[in-house]
Design a protein around this motif. Structure first.
Motif, PDB file in Angstrom:
ATOM      1  N   GLY A  11       5.275 -37.037 -26.595  1.00 28.22           N
ATOM      2  CA  GLY A  11       5.624 -37.160 -25.545  1.00 28.22           C
ATOM      3  C   GLY A  11       6.762 -37.931 -24.892  1.00 28.22           C
ATOM      4  O   GLY A  11       7.745 -37.183 -25.260  1.00 28.22           O
ATOM      5  N   ASN A  12       6.801 -39.169 -24.544  1.00 31.36           N
ATOM      6  CA  ASN A  12       8.088 -39.734 -23.758  1.00 31.36           C
ATOM      7  C   ASN A  12       8.991 -40.009 -25.057  1.00 31.36           C
ATOM      8  O   ASN A  12      10.339 -39.622 -24.573  1.00 31.36           O
ATOM      9  N   GLY A  13       8.815 -40.271 -26.264  1.00 26.75           N
ATOM     10  CA  GLY A  13       9.872 -40.394 -27.074  1.00 26.75           C
ATOM     11  C   GLY A  13      10.495 -41.691 -27.293  1.00 26.75           C
ATOM     12  O   GLY A  13      11.768 -41.677 -27.646  1.00 26.75           O
ATOM     13  N   SER A  14      10.030 -42.732 -26.619  1.00 28.35           N
ATOM     14  CA  SER A  14      10.734 -43.960 -26.836  1.00 28.35           C
ATOM     15  C   SER A  14      10.955 -44.655 -28.347  1.00 28.35           C
ATOM     16  O   SER A  14      12.007 -45.167 -28.431  1.00 28.35           O
ATOM     17  N   ASN A  15      10.026 -44.439 -28.876  1.00 27.72           N
ATOM     18  CA  ASN A  15      10.197 -44.768 -30.571  1.00 27.72           C
ATOM     19  C   ASN A  15      11.287 -43.648 -31.168  1.00 27.72           C
ATOM     20  O   ASN A  15      12.101 -44.203 -31.990  1.00 27.72           O
ATOM     21  N   LEU A  16      11.347 -42.381 -30.900  1.00 24.99           N
ATOM     22  CA  LEU A  16      12.352 -41.773 -31.424  1.00 24.99           C
ATOM     23  C   LEU A  16      13.448 -42.120 -31.000  1.00 24.99           C
ATOM     24  O   LEU A  16      14.740 -42.187 -31.801  1.00 24.99           O
ATOM     25  N   ALA A  88       5.876 -40.210 -34.349  1.00 22.25           N
ATOM     26  CA  ALA A  88       6.396 -41.154 -33.234  1.00 22.25           C
ATOM     27  C   ALA A  88       5.835 -40.572 -32.066  1.00 22.25           C
ATOM     28  O   ALA A  88       6.189 -39.952 -31.131  1.00 22.25           O
ATOM     29  N   GLY A  89       4.297 -41.174 -31.841  1.00 18.76           N
ATOM     30  CA  GLY A  89       3.838 -40.421 -30.714  1.00 18.76           C
ATOM     31  C   GLY A  89       3.294 -39.090 -30.690  1.00 18.76           C
ATOM     32  O   GLY A  89       3.192 -38.395 -29.835  1.00 18.76           O
ATOM     33  N   PHE A  90       2.876 -38.504 -32.142  1.00 19.27           N
ATOM     34  CA  PHE A  90       2.490 -37.305 -32.329  1.00 19.27           C
ATOM     35  C   PHE A  90       1.030 -37.318 -32.244  1.00 19.27           C
ATOM     36  O   PHE A  90       0.525 -37.908 -32.917  1.00 19.27           O
ATOM     37  N   ASN A 108       3.336 -43.225 -39.695  1.00 20.14           N
ATOM     38  CA  ASN A 108       2.843 -43.455 -38.428  1.00 20.14           C
ATOM     39  C   ASN A 108       2.978 -44.848 -37.761  1.00 20.14           C
ATOM     40  O   ASN A 108       3.136 -45.658 -38.555  1.00 20.14           O
ATOM     41  N   ILE A 109       3.281 -44.782 -36.349  1.00 24.10           N
ATOM     42  CA  ILE A 109       3.221 -45.982 -35.668  1.00 24.10           C
ATOM     43  C   ILE A 109       1.990 -46.086 -34.616  1.00 24.10           C
ATOM     44  O   ILE A 109       1.814 -45.102 -34.022  1.00 24.10           O
ATOM     45  N   HIS A 110       1.230 -47.133 -34.797  1.00 22.45           N
ATOM     46  CA  HIS A 110       0.055 -47.048 -33.848  1.00 22.45           C
ATOM     47  C   HIS A 110      -0.128 -48.680 -33.259  1.00 22.45           C
ATOM     48  O   HIS A 110       0.346 -49.643 -33.673  1.00 22.45           O
ATOM     49  N   PRO A 111      -0.423 -48.402 -31.961  1.00 17.03           N
ATOM     50  CA  PRO A 111      -0.600 -49.704 -31.061  1.00 17.03           C
ATOM     51  C   PRO A 111      -1.694 -50.356 -31.172  1.00 17.03           C
ATOM     52  O   PRO A 111      -2.359 -50.858 -30.111  1.00 17.03           O
ATOM     53  N   ALA A 112      -1.953 -50.751 -32.511  1.00 14.20           N
ATOM     54  CA  ALA A 112      -2.971 -51.751 -32.781  1.00 14.20           C
ATOM     55  C   ALA A 112      -2.838 -52.435 -34.003  1.00 14.20           C
ATOM     56  O   ALA A 112      -2.016 -51.828 -34.851  1.00 14.20           O
ATOM     57  N   MET A 171       4.024 -53.636 -26.017  1.00 10.16           N
ATOM     58  CA  MET A 171       3.735 -52.958 -27.298  1.00 10.16           C
ATOM     59  C   MET A 171       5.052 -52.074 -27.719  1.00 10.16           C
ATOM     60  O   MET A 171       5.350 -52.099 -28.865  1.00 10.16           O
ATOM     61  N   HIS A 172       5.486 -51.677 -26.693  1.00  7.86           N
ATOM     62  CA  HIS A 172       6.560 -50.592 -27.057  1.00  7.86           C
ATOM     63  C   HIS A 172       7.573 -51.225 -27.587  1.00  7.86           C
ATOM     64  O   HIS A 172       8.445 -50.740 -28.544  1.00  7.86           O
ATOM     65  N   HIS A 173       8.059 -52.390 -27.005  1.00  5.98           N
ATOM     66  CA  HIS A 173       9.201 -53.122 -27.355  1.00  5.98           C
ATOM     67  C   HIS A 173       8.861 -53.688 -28.919  1.00  5.98           C
ATOM     68  O   HIS A 173      10.070 -53.349 -29.622  1.00  5.98           O
ATOM     69  N   ALA A 174       7.755 -53.984 -29.072  1.00  6.41           N
ATOM     70  CA  ALA A 174       7.592 -54.541 -30.620  1.00  6.41           C
ATOM     71  C   ALA A 174       7.532 -53.308 -31.399  1.00  6.41           C
ATOM     72  O   ALA A 174       8.184 -53.433 -32.508  1.00  6.41           O
ATOM     73  N   GLU A 175       6.895 -52.273 -31.093  1.00  4.71           N
ATOM     74  CA  GLU A 175       7.107 -50.632 -31.911  1.00  4.71           C
ATOM     75  C   GLU A 175       8.358 -50.533 -32.176  1.00  4.71           C
ATOM     76  O   GLU A 175       8.762 -50.194 -33.436  1.00  4.71           O
ATOM     77  N   HIS A 176       9.365 -50.480 -31.377  1.00  3.44           N
ATOM     78  CA  HIS A 176      10.835 -50.031 -31.616  1.00  3.44           C
ATOM     79  C   HIS A 176      11.373 -50.793 -32.789  1.00  3.44           C
ATOM     80  O   HIS A 176      12.042 -50.190 -33.710  1.00  3.44           O
TER      81      HIS A 176
HETATM   82  C1  GRF Z   1       3.309 -45.360 -29.291  1.00  2.80           C
HETATM   83  O1  GRF Z   1       2.617 -46.290 -28.510  1.00  2.80           O
HETATM   84  C2  GRF Z   1       2.699 -44.918 -30.575  1.00  2.80           C
HETATM   85  O2  GRF Z   1       2.235 -46.213 -31.066  1.00  2.80           O
HETATM   86  C3  GRF Z   1       1.645 -44.270 -30.345  1.00  2.80           C
HETATM   87  O3  GRF Z   1       2.076 -43.145 -29.335  1.00  2.80           O
HETATM   88  C4  GRF Z   1       3.157 -44.022 -28.498  1.00  2.80           C
HETATM   89  C5  GRF Z   1       4.393 -43.099 -28.686  1.00  2.80           C
HETATM   90  O4  GRF Z   1       5.137 -43.559 -27.600  1.00  2.80           O
HETATM   91  N1  GRF Z   1       1.347 -43.389 -31.577  1.00  2.80           N
HETATM   92  P1  GRF Z   1       6.780 -42.956 -27.454  1.00  2.80           P
HETATM   93  O5  GRF Z   1       6.345 -41.527 -27.029  1.00  2.80           O
HETATM   94  O6  GRF Z   1       7.367 -43.155 -28.725  1.00  2.80           O
HETATM   95  O7  GRF Z   1       7.243 -43.638 -26.270  1.00  2.80           O
END
Ligand code: GRF
Length: 197
Positions: A11-16, A88-90, A108-112, A171-176
């Motif tokens: 998807g968007n790839g903000s974590n990437l 990363a959002g796969f 993997n990263i997970h939003p919970a 959530m995304h901010h914390a994930e990054h």
């Molecule tokens: C993130 O919320 C991640 O936890 C989940 O998918 C989302 C991916 O976001 N697995 P992005 O593509 O990195 O913006």
């Protein structure tokens, strides 16, 4: 030694982007050797290209089985010399063959705050259940869905006025931040591969 990463996205790839930025800033001693997307329209593909990283689209629908799709992922990751795989959002579940090809070296990263709310709608479920604290989790990937050993978590308060969008943004901010911290530790040898059993 610089850590060779492969990043799988859908998807968007903000974590990437956070990972690429941290590497460029010298915070993480790693190199993204390849970004693989199962969707051609994922913005993550453009992010990889803008960063000068090889981006490969492997549409899962082009393959008759999960195993055949995963074999192509494995081939691409091995061709590019990837040591650790980052999801990363796969949005595909990986086969045992894939897990075994990178034993204990898939994150993997997970939003919970796992083990709460595994699966695809974790942010929505946190709101539906009315939890007051949620967060994100980086974990090793095993053969289940969001069920591998937990490496790191970050708590996020759920505010009374939160909707899916506002909570997802925090959530995304914390994930990054969390993903970068974990990858920095993997690259520095402070986190090592973990095989279950
Ligand atoms: C993130 O919320 C991640 O936890 C989940 O998918 C989302 C991916 O976001 N697995 P992005 O593509 O990195 O913006």
């Amino acid at each position: 030694m610089t850590l060779a990463l492969g990043v799988l996205v859908s998807g968007n790839g903000s974590n990437l982007q956070a990972i690429l930025d941290a590497i460029a800033a010298g915070v993480v001693d790693a190199e993204v050797r390849v970004v693989i997307s199962n969707r051609a329209d994922a913005y993550a593909v453009a992010r990889a290209q803008l960063a000068g990283v090889e981006a490969v689209v492997i549409p899962h629908r082009d393959y008759p089985t999960r195993e055949a799709f995963d074999q192509e992922l494995i081939r691409t990751l091995q061709r590019t010399g990837v040591e650790w795989v980052v999801l990363a959002g796969f949005m595909r579940v990986l086969s045992p063959e894939f897990i075994q090809a990178f034993p204990g070296r898939i994150l993997n990263i997970h939003p919970a705050l796992l083990p709460a709310f595994p699966g695809t709608h974790a942010i929505r479920q946190a709101l539906v259940h009315g939890v007051k604290i949620t967060g994100c989790t980086v974990h090793f990937v095993n053969e289940g869905v969001d069920s591998g050993r937990i490496i790191a978590q970050r708590a996020i308060p759920v505010l009374p006025e939160d909707d899916e969008e506002s909570l997802a943004e925090r959530m995304h901010h914390a994930e990054h931040q969390l993903f970068v911290e974990v990858l920095r530790d993997v690259a520095a040898g402070r986190i090592v591969s973990h095989v279950e059993g």
